[in-house]
Scaffold this active site. Structure first.
Site, short mmCIF file in Angstrom:
data_model
loop_
_atom_site.label_atom_id
_atom_site.label_comp_id
_atom_site.label_asym_id
_atom_site.label_seq_id
_atom_site.Cartn_x
_atom_site.Cartn_y
_atom_site.Cartn_z
N GLY A 61 -0.59 -2.82 -12.03
CA GLY A 61 -0.12 -3.25 -13.34
C GLY A 61 0.15 -4.75 -13.40
O GLY A 61 -0.33 -5.45 -14.30
N GLU A 117 -5.20 15.09 0.09
CA GLU A 117 -6.17 14.20 0.73
C GLU A 117 -5.78 13.89 2.17
O GLU A 117 -6.64 13.76 3.05
CB GLU A 117 -6.38 12.92 -0.10
N GLY A 164 1.11 -5.18 -7.95
CA GLY A 164 0.34 -3.94 -7.83
C GLY A 164 -0.72 -3.92 -8.91
O GLY A 164 -1.09 -4.96 -9.47
N GLY A 196 5.90 -8.15 -9.17
CA GLY A 196 5.12 -7.07 -8.57
C GLY A 196 3.64 -7.28 -8.77
O GLY A 196 3.18 -7.44 -9.90
#
Lengths: 446, 446
Positions: free
Chosen positions: B14, B179, B12, B10
């Site tokens: 992290g 948002e 992302g 992954g």
């Protein structure tokens, strides 16, 4: 007397220019396109090679129309040019009706400007396995494919398969084929070498296949020869007087029996007119182009015009070559002729004023011809970029493309290397979902 | 002694941070992601509302890795962090093998950082008919859909159907829902009003459905109240303490029996951990998050770590809320702990340092909390934009997003309003075509 309604089909260079030129004529103008954006086709190859964002060369049509109507709107309530995003299904010339996916629309004058599409010349497998590059989606699909080839090549331990993944074959040695070959060289020499430090870039093959005996046949011979030498020096393998006989999954077959393993085949070898559901009614010339009078009026339909790649127009006994300035000038001419007809006058013949031709090779080289003056190298390259920057619609796109080019050429990097995954495409069925809402559509209100 | 291999699944916030922090550790680091780009998730809503180009918030992973290895490469031949674009199919914890679409990969240490996906809470039809906004493709699909709704609305003469096309329902009153509601208001008030001068914008409905008794439940009550008032004043219809019971094609059904005709339903009402083929082997907490030790080690597998939205981590007895800084800090922490383990030391517990929280409402408003200090309005709005600009990867994206925002707020316009047509999607099967090449893939060479 009610206003005359002019319907323009296609928002490419010609259609959009016709709309602009008619914006203050007092006629009701309706512009139809299947997309809600205008595509700046000359820069599609830069999208396909990850140099610029697709959004930079795709401009929302409604934004362009706003500009046309800025002065007009102070006096009138309704904007002078309206837009309809829909697909034209059929045209009834005798009834003066355009049948669209959103209903039937009457017209007093019709401008056909639906452009061209890739011509595969009946080569087996070409349409299925080769990439063409005429729409934004096609350019993005090609970009996804090219970068996916590199991602797979670095995982591939089989030498033959890796070689196949790293072979890029461009079919067609016209301006598009040449610029694409140069752009692939730039891409490989620039960012990709740094992205894949463990890949042996000597395995990358860039092949350009041309049926004629030289490149850029529409330009003087010495420019074609210069282009050949330049691309050759950049490492492009050029096959002249060679035709493709078949494209299969991962292979391109040449008429000389050679079979090249090539995961990417890019087809730039021809265009034909993109007729909107009218092919059987109108007489067509070569490449399915519509035969028109010198006034650009379609034969037997004096209130119908055809322009751009759709129309067969000659200059000095030769067909026009299908570049943007031709379509733009024709857009102005039909607007003028329609206004003449509204005023009861006769339309005038169109005459193309050729300001010159430029073609970009890449790696700081181009070729050009202005009048009798032919030139090559850095100056032509710079002029090509400059001219295309000026013609891009919208100052924002212009600024962003300029910044991107500066970045690309200063750092030989490119940033738009996204591979948008195939999987998530079924997410994008949104538009299909909406069709249940479309039953009772009426467009008469337009 | 051979280098230890750390596999990170992954890319992302992290996973990328863990890779960066391990880049100069001497370990062999392999980063795996299904995409070749990192997505800056906090700005996805701006892509979905046509404010910024998708490419601005999607950064090629190999470009990011290049930066990590700049100093390293002077001394070593091989880059310290390698990247593999593939899908993880299964993980064999006892054999220490990650099984991927490109073959099996051994690891000494494993970092799981596969993030989260939308949770539909079993609501009938939600997954099928509501839009979620967790990936770049989903955001682009939503953008296409929203602008297609307006194109269809202007063609629609049936009042009820037009109203349905112009109704945008956002499910979930957390930061993303708020948002998104604000961004839809900005979009409608800005460019769309000018694009569709003949459309009656009083017909546009923006609805926000929240199950809790206030908005932004993770922030202090007064900030939620401020947000409510602000959105209410902007014309957003807010349903508090209301749940969605069903989503059907074109309708959202509320638990209070109300049925709202709404062509667009945007689901922001929850996330769950996105487990990569390991769901049955590891103990999970709420939202399918993996239970970890305070050191972020997975239970019973001391050489496996889980971070970000995937891991269940508490602070002061409450689960962390799933924002980027948590994942970033955890990325640093696991890198440190893995280095400790390699050196034969014990890993240390992770402790999250909360710098504060910001949420943007739109139309020059936001809310924020730093320490005990809560604030609202223009300052919070500006800080939100500033912080997100700073955290965007790459100075080029930062510059382009800044220019875009300046343009948007100075001219209240937005440019990325393309509807990429559904039809051409079958053009994009390129990646599928390549699979015939993938039979004998081996990844041991990595």
């Amino acid at each position: 007397m009610r206003n005359r309604r002019v319907v323009i089909v296609g928002a490419g260079f010609g259609g959009l220019q016709a709309a602009q030129s008619l914006a203050n004529s007092g006629a009701d103008v309706l512009l139809i396109d299947r997309n809600n954006y205008h595509t700046f086709v000359p820069l599609l190859y830069q999208v396909a090679t990850g140099q610029i964002e697709p959004e930079y060369i795709a401009y929302p049509i409604r934004t362009i129309l706003r500009r046309f109507s800025f002065n007009y709107r102070r006096q009138h309530q309704k904007p002078p040019v309206q837009f309809l995003m829909t697909e034209v299904e059929q045209i009834d010339f005798s009834g003066q009706i355009v049948k669209t996916g959103s209903g039937a629309i009457n017209y007093d004058f019709l401008v056909l400007a639906t452009g061209s599409r890739t011509q595969f010349w009946g080569v087996t497998g070409a349409e299925e396995y080769a990439f063409s590059m005429r729409t934004l989606e096609e350019a993005v699909a090609l970009r996804n494919h090219i970068f996916a080839c590199f991602e797979q090549a670095i995982q591939e331990s089989d030498d033959i398969k890796r070689q196949q993944l790293l072979t890029f074959t461009i079919v067609g040695g016209g301006a598009t084929g040449v610029e694409m070959a140069g752009a692939v060289v730039e891409m490989v020499r620039g960012c990709l070498r740094r992205d894949y430090p463990t890949l042996d870039f000597r395995e990358v093959r860039i092949i350009l296949v041309q049926s004629g005996d030289r490149l850029l046949v529409e330009l003087p011979k010495k420019l074609g020869n210069y282009t050949y030498k330049k691309l050759h020096r950049l490492g492009v393998e050029i096959y002249l007087q060679t035709r493709v006989s078949e494209v299969t999954s991962g292979f391109v077959h040449l008429e000389n029996e050679e079979i090249i393993p090539s995961a990417t085949v890019i087809w730039t070898a021809g265009l034909e007119a993109n007729l909107p559901g009218i092919s059987e009614e109108l007489p067509v010339a070569s490449k399915s182009k519509i035969v028109v009078h010198p006034t650009l009026q379609v034969l037997e339909h004096p209130n119908v015009y055809a322009i751009g790649d759709l129309a067969y127009v000659e200059k000095n006994g030769k067909s026009l070559s299908g570049v943007a300035p031709e379509a733009l000038q024709q857009g102005v001419a039909v607007a003028r002729n329609i206004q003449k007809q509204i005023q009861g006058k006769s339309p005038k013949p169109f005459s193309y004023f050729n300001k010159g031709r430029l073609a970009i090779i890449g790696c700081y080289s181009g070729v050009g011809k202005i009048g009798a003056f032919a030139f090559t190298g850095f100056l032509a390259w710079l002029m090509w970029l400059g001219v295309h920057l000026v013609y891009l619609p919208g100052y924002r796109s212009r600024l962003l493309v300029l910044l991107t080019w500066l970045h690309t050429y200063l750092f030989s990097d490119r940033h738009v290397r996204l591979i948008l995954s195939a999987k998530s495409r079924n997410v994008q069925n949104s538009q299909a979902d909406l069709h249940y809402l479309q039953e009772s559509r009426r467009v008469e209100s337009l």
